[in-house]
Design a protein around this motif. Structure first.
Motif, mmCIF file in Angstrom:
data_model
loop_
_atom_site.group_PDB
_atom_site.id
_atom_site.type_symbol
_atom_site.label_atom_id
_atom_site.label_comp_id
_atom_site.label_asym_id
_atom_site.label_seq_id
_atom_site.Cartn_x
_atom_site.Cartn_y
_atom_site.Cartn_z
ATOM 1 N N UNK A 196 0.843 -1.201 0.000
ATOM 2 C CA UNK A 196 0.000 0.000 0.000
ATOM 3 C C UNK A 196 0.877 1.250 0.000
ATOM 4 N N UNK B 102 -14.173 12.054 9.343
ATOM 5 C CA UNK B 102 -15.033 13.162 9.767
ATOM 6 C C UNK B 102 -16.167 12.650 10.658
ATOM 7 N N UNK C 74 -15.087 9.102 6.525
ATOM 8 C CA UNK C 74 -15.165 8.249 7.711
ATOM 9 C C UNK C 74 -14.496 8.933 8.900
ATOM 10 N N UNK D 203 -6.135 5.592 9.494
ATOM 11 C CA UNK D 203 -6.834 4.573 8.721
ATOM 12 C C UNK D 203 -6.012 4.267 7.493
ATOM 13 N N UNK D 204 -5.801 2.990 7.234
ATOM 14 C CA UNK D 204 -5.066 2.648 6.031
ATOM 15 C C UNK D 204 -5.653 1.388 5.432
ATOM 16 N N UNK D 205 -5.417 1.175 4.158
ATOM 17 C CA UNK D 205 -5.894 -0.047 3.538
ATOM 18 C C UNK D 205 -5.008 -1.212 3.915
ATOM 19 N N UNK E 175 -11.356 -1.546 2.654
ATOM 20 C CA UNK E 175 -12.585 -0.746 2.544
ATOM 21 C C UNK E 175 -13.747 -1.526 1.912
ATOM 22 N N UNK F 2 -9.885 10.825 -3.406
ATOM 23 C CA UNK F 2 -10.740 10.826 -2.219
ATOM 24 C C UNK F 2 -10.133 10.094 -1.023
ATOM 25 N N UNK G 34 -7.950 6.907 1.039
ATOM 26 C CA UNK G 34 -7.568 5.497 1.084
ATOM 27 C C UNK G 34 -6.216 5.239 0.442
ATOM 28 N N UNK G 35 -5.275 6.065 0.859
ATOM 29 C CA UNK G 35 -3.867 5.802 0.586
ATOM 30 C C UNK G 35 -3.434 6.085 -0.833
ATOM 31 N N UNK H 25 -11.836 7.511 2.877
ATOM 32 C CA UNK H 25 -11.207 7.501 4.197
ATOM 33 C C UNK H 25 -11.568 8.761 4.991
ATOM 34 N N UNK H 26 -11.631 9.899 4.299
ATOM 35 C CA UNK H 26 -11.761 11.155 5.026
ATOM 36 C C UNK H 26 -13.175 11.408 5.534
#
Lengths: 326, 326
Positions: A52, B8, B6, B125-127, B94, A317, A319-320, B3-4
């Motif tokens: 990742x 928030x 979430x 948070x990361x994948x 995700x 948006x 997610x890495x 991710x963002x």
């Protein structure tokens, strides 16, 4: 070898601890004396996951260790703090990570922490098929730290160093090039932690964030949390050295706008303090570039091309970072 | 969702923060005021990895959230501290973790933290293909915390609660039983964090550790770091309720000696303070059992059977808890 013999080796390799650390690694918890800290304790956590955030076997264990620390310390830099300690939770496959290799990983962490007189005060080792490194960093700050909120219309947008290099370097790695081949790859492999720059910006800036997810993404957080907007002049973006013939101007600008993992600082600086940026440049030898302005455009970010026309750029948006590259 | 969004939602769900937290989640780092802490700050990190520490879909997201907090707070308990805050680094896929499911995970963390008036001050948070949860916990302690070192020959070995239940509960899960079927499964699903017990033991014990890797393994750390040895009377081990017909005496004793993840406390208490254990029992409603003694046998641990003969028990060497079950 077992998990515990490795932990014992790590403990012995730890070296001297700063005076506020009453008890370092090796017990259930580390113990720190609060009266020896700054008035404010800054806390952050960041992860690096194989596949990742980096590609297996493109970074040496020592580089991985350095990198995961830099990434966490960058958040301390963005607040204007001094890093002081870290805890590292590592998930690794013991079959792929014999003790000597794991020791190299920790040596890299320690090497990077040592540069800032910070200490590894604890950690955890667990089995995981895919390597993950989760680093919690603590830093101190006497005065009010820089927040993401606080930017005001008219503030100059200032970035440290250069943008897009980590993304372009990753592209080179994905094309089979190797660390050492290009300064761009070094940007991916060994990102900065702009601690000195952050500390000096703290007295100057209204707001600050580190650029981990790409300029537009992180500028988005800054303007959202400040209730403001922004305009970015693409011609003012500081592009990285070492692009040679590999990347054209437009591709480089796109990388500077959206590529992640540069770990530069983005600050909103009142226009009447612009001359104070020179002192930071000369004290840190780090370029500081004015790339645009904060506006009152509630969440709106316009990117202007070299003729002043609005460019269409899609903001990712989350997610890495190289999700789309997998 | 990204991710963002979430992040928030998580920030909005955060609720009130304790007074020492000047800035909670949502910026580059959390900011804590050091003069509002105890004299000592305790720091620890622990991980939970899917397939290593728990089996996919046997725990609900809320249970997973509770559990990863308990595991980290258990280390604070073992030092005799008061938990105050946590940071949670989560690696999740995700596609398997839509926002509502992830919110449940964080609700579980918050639920457990709330029980101790502690706050989630940050996270990442990361994948990740496999779920991992890495929790850094901070706690405060005015007086000297309990260490693993410090046990002296003649000290009584005291454990809170019961031993082996988490391992037996895991066995039931692996046989296809479900949470709610057995009190043993609850021991695996929702382990304790013996905070109140640790706080009271701090005034009584010479040394303490939490039992995460199994009694013999963790007693090994305690005696190694104390330069001592120990003898354990297997007949005195507090076996868990709910074994019914599923597990025999010998199997249960083996689980109590070597099974991991009970998260009970193991303390070395001077014999002349034994009567003070009663106050802890009655204040916390938690059983305290004397299971043996510290000896001068430099690293040697003897387990005695019910006739006083030495039992042969193999101590596992680490690398997590149900490695041999994979």
């Amino acid at each position: 070898m077992g998990e515990f013999s490795l932990i014992r080796r790590l403990r012995l390799a730890g070296g001297a601890l700063p005076p506020e650390i009453e008890l370092g690694p090796g017990d259930d918890a580390a113990v720190l004396l609060t009266e020896r800290m700054g008035r404010r304790l800054l806390l952050t956590v960041d992860d690096m996951v194989e596949g990742v955030h980096f590609i297996e076997n493109t970074l040496t264990p020592r580089q991985l260790g350095r990198r995961c620390i830099s990434v966490a310390l960058s958040d301390i830099a963005a607040m204007g703090g001094d890093p002081a300690w870290a805890l590292a939770a590592c998930g690794l496959d013991p079959a792929k990570w014999p003790d000597d290799r794991a020791m190299e990983l920790f040596a890299g962490m320690k090497e990077r922490l040592d540069e800032f007189q910070a200490a590894l005060v604890g950690g955890n080792l667990t089995r995981s098929e895919r390597l993950f490194l989760s680093v919690t960093a603590g830093g101190y700050c006497g005065d009010e730290p820089m927040k993401r909120s606080g930017a005001r219309p008219g503030d100059l947008l200032v970035v440290t160093g250069s943008l897009g290099g980590a993304r372009l370097g990753l592209d080179l790695l994905l094309r089979g090039r190797r660390p050492g081949d290009s300064a761009l790859i070094d940007r991916h492999v060994d990102p900065p932690a702009r601690i000195g720059e952050g500390r000096m910006l703290r007295d100057v800036a209204h707001a600050c964030i580190d650029i981990s997810d790409g300029l537009l993404q992180d500028l988005g957080h800054l303007v959202d949390q400040s209730g403001a907007g922004a305009v970015v002049e693409s011609a003012s973006l500081p592009l990285p050295d070492g692009r040679d013939g590999s990347f054209g101007e437009q591709e480089s600008i796109l990388a500077a706008l959206t590529g992640g993992e540069d770990y530069e600082l983005l600050a909103a600086v009142p226009a009447d303090r612009a001359e104070r940026l020179e002192a930071i440049r000369s004290a840190t030898s780090t370029p500081l570039s004015v790339i645009g302005k904060i506006t009152d455009g509630a969440g709106r970010i316009d990117v202007l091309d070299d003729k002043g026309a609005i460019m269409q750029v899609t903001r990712p948006t989350g997610w890495d970072h190289f999700a789309d590259k997998k």
